[in-house]
Scaffold this motif. Structure first.
Motif, PDB file in Angstrom:
ATOM      1  N   GLN A 158       0.828  -1.204   0.000  1.00 49.32           N
ATOM      2  CA  GLN A 158       0.000   0.000   0.000  1.00 49.32           C
ATOM      3  C   GLN A 158       0.866   1.260   0.000  1.00 49.32           C
ATOM      4  OE1 GLN A 158      -2.254  -1.607   3.454  1.00 49.32           O
ATOM      5  NE2 GLN A 158      -4.038  -0.754   2.409  1.00 49.32           N
ATOM      6  N   LEU A 166       2.037   1.711  -3.614  1.00 50.04           N
ATOM      7  CA  LEU A 166       0.975   2.194  -4.496  1.00 50.04           C
ATOM      8  C   LEU A 166       0.598   3.636  -4.160  1.00 50.04           C
ATOM      9  CD1 LEU A 166      -1.210  -1.035  -4.680  1.00 50.04           C
ATOM     10  CD2 LEU A 166       0.308  -0.109  -6.448  1.00 50.04           C
ATOM     11  N   PRO A 173      -1.781  -2.565 -10.476  1.00 52.25           N
ATOM     12  CA  PRO A 173      -1.276  -3.799  -9.877  1.00 52.25           C
ATOM     13  C   PRO A 173      -2.148  -4.991 -10.256  1.00 52.25           C
ATOM     14  CG  PRO A 173      -2.456  -2.521  -8.237  1.00 52.25           C
ATOM     15  CD  PRO A 173      -2.346  -1.645  -9.458  1.00 52.25           C
ATOM     16  N   ARG A 199      -5.827  -9.334  -1.422  1.00 55.37           N
ATOM     17  CA  ARG A 199      -4.791  -8.463  -1.955  1.00 55.37           C
ATOM     18  C   ARG A 199      -5.393  -7.362  -2.814  1.00 55.37           C
ATOM     19  NH1 ARG A 199      -0.695  -6.514  -0.172  1.00 55.37           N
ATOM     20  NH2 ARG A 199      -0.249  -8.589   0.706  1.00 55.37           N
ATOM     21  N   ASN A 214      -4.741  -3.417  -2.215  1.00 61.49           N
ATOM     22  CA  ASN A 214      -4.196  -2.585  -3.290  1.00 61.49           C
ATOM     23  C   ASN A 214      -5.089  -1.394  -3.611  1.00 61.49           C
ATOM     24  OD1 ASN A 214      -2.028  -4.332  -3.488  1.00 61.49           O
ATOM     25  ND2 ASN A 214      -2.752  -5.341  -5.352  1.00 61.49           N
TER      26      ASN A 214
END
Length: 301
Positions: free
Chosen positions: A241, A244, A256, A263, A267
């Motif tokens: 995280q 991103l 991603p 997940r 994300n």
């Protein structure tokens, strides 16, 4: 497990992300970014390479979770599977931004027009939101003719926005000079190990939005970097995280890939915290260099 932020706090980011606003029609209130053609695109998306049989379920789950940007390519050989996931999600088509890409073996003007129709049929869609040239393949010297085909597809209304992938500044300058049309997007390898500062600046100078493929890098070591772990602990989030969020604050758009619902959720949940300038600098300081192919020489068909 570290706690995560709330996706619904995305509205707080409209000022911090520069040119970002939130769209109420998106379940997760994902911010959107302006493109140079007047369209807007979600600030994060789901990549689908190298998904195969898991693609329909992964895409459906992601869309139900709140993702509104799905990225695929003819080269991935999963357009039909991605299309099934879109159809099965129940999310209104007009809320979804679908990206696919022209493969190298189908470059050229007429070839690109035919290739697009094949991709559109495989996806099961009346139109595609974003169509990209996957690699420039300069030795073939067909990317300008391919770009002219994409311009026609946009003029015909079967593509909303057009762009490129893995293009350098010189590639961009050539297609702009010969067609007077700048790509809306340039999708490039970009992550803390390869920050692409010069290419990001080149895109920005040409009003081209930079998208990040492989935004978490292809090396598992990235997510165990001590600097990232320290920053993640400070914010109470996961290292992925943090990475991103770094992309988001750079003003680039990460896509991603994950087939895991857990997940995917993590994300997507990167709009409820903000990295400091020093944290951003720390992350950018992890630079190592390119992990994939050089666009000036790579050939992928």
């Amino acid at each position: 497990m570290r706690r995560t932020g709330e996706v619904a706090l995305a509205a707080r980011e409209s000022a911090a992300c520069g040119g970002v606003r939130t769209t109420a029609t998106m379940d997760a209130m994902i911010p959107t970014l302006a493109l140079n053609d007047g369209n807007r695109i979600p600030a994060i998306g789901l990549g689908s390479w190298p998904m195969d049989e898991e693609a329909p379920e992964a895409v459906r789950t992601a869309l139900e979770m709140g993702y509104r940007l799905i990225d695929t390519a003819a080269k991935y050989e999963n357009e039909e599977a991605v299309g099934r996931g879109i159809a099965e999600s129940g999310v209104p088509r007009e809320q979804i931004v679908v990206t696919t890409k022209l493969r190298g073996s189908e470059q050229g003007y007429e070839e690109a027009l035919r290739a697009f129709e094949t991709s559109r049929k495989k996806l099961g869609l009346d139109y595609v939101d974003l169509y990209l040239i996957h690699w420039p393949l300069p030795r073939l010297d067909k990317y300008v003719d391919s770009w002219r085909a994409l311009v026609k597809l946009r003029e015909d209304g079967v593509v909303r926005s057009i762009g490129v992938s893995n293009f350098t500044a010189s590639h961009l300058d050539r297609i702009i000079a010969e067609t007077d049309v700048a790509p809306a997007v340039n999708q490039i390898e970009l992550h803390p190990y390869f920050t692409q500062a010069d290419m990001r600046a080149a895109d920005a100078e040409r009003t081209v939005l930079t998208q990040s493929w492989s935004p978490l890098a292809r090396s598992a070591s990235l997510l165990t970097e001590p600097a990232l772990e320290q920053i993640a602990d400070h914010h109470g989030v996961e290292t992925a995280q943090v990475v991103l969020r770094w992309h988001v604050q750079l003003g680039v758009l990460p896509i991603p890939k994950s087939a895991s619902p857990d997940r995917q959720s993590l994300n997507l949940d990167v709009f409820g915290f903000e990295l400091s300038e020093s944290e951003m600098a720390q992350i950018s300081g992890l630079e190592r260099g390119r992990q994939s192919h050089d666009p000036d020489s790579h050939e992928e068909f």
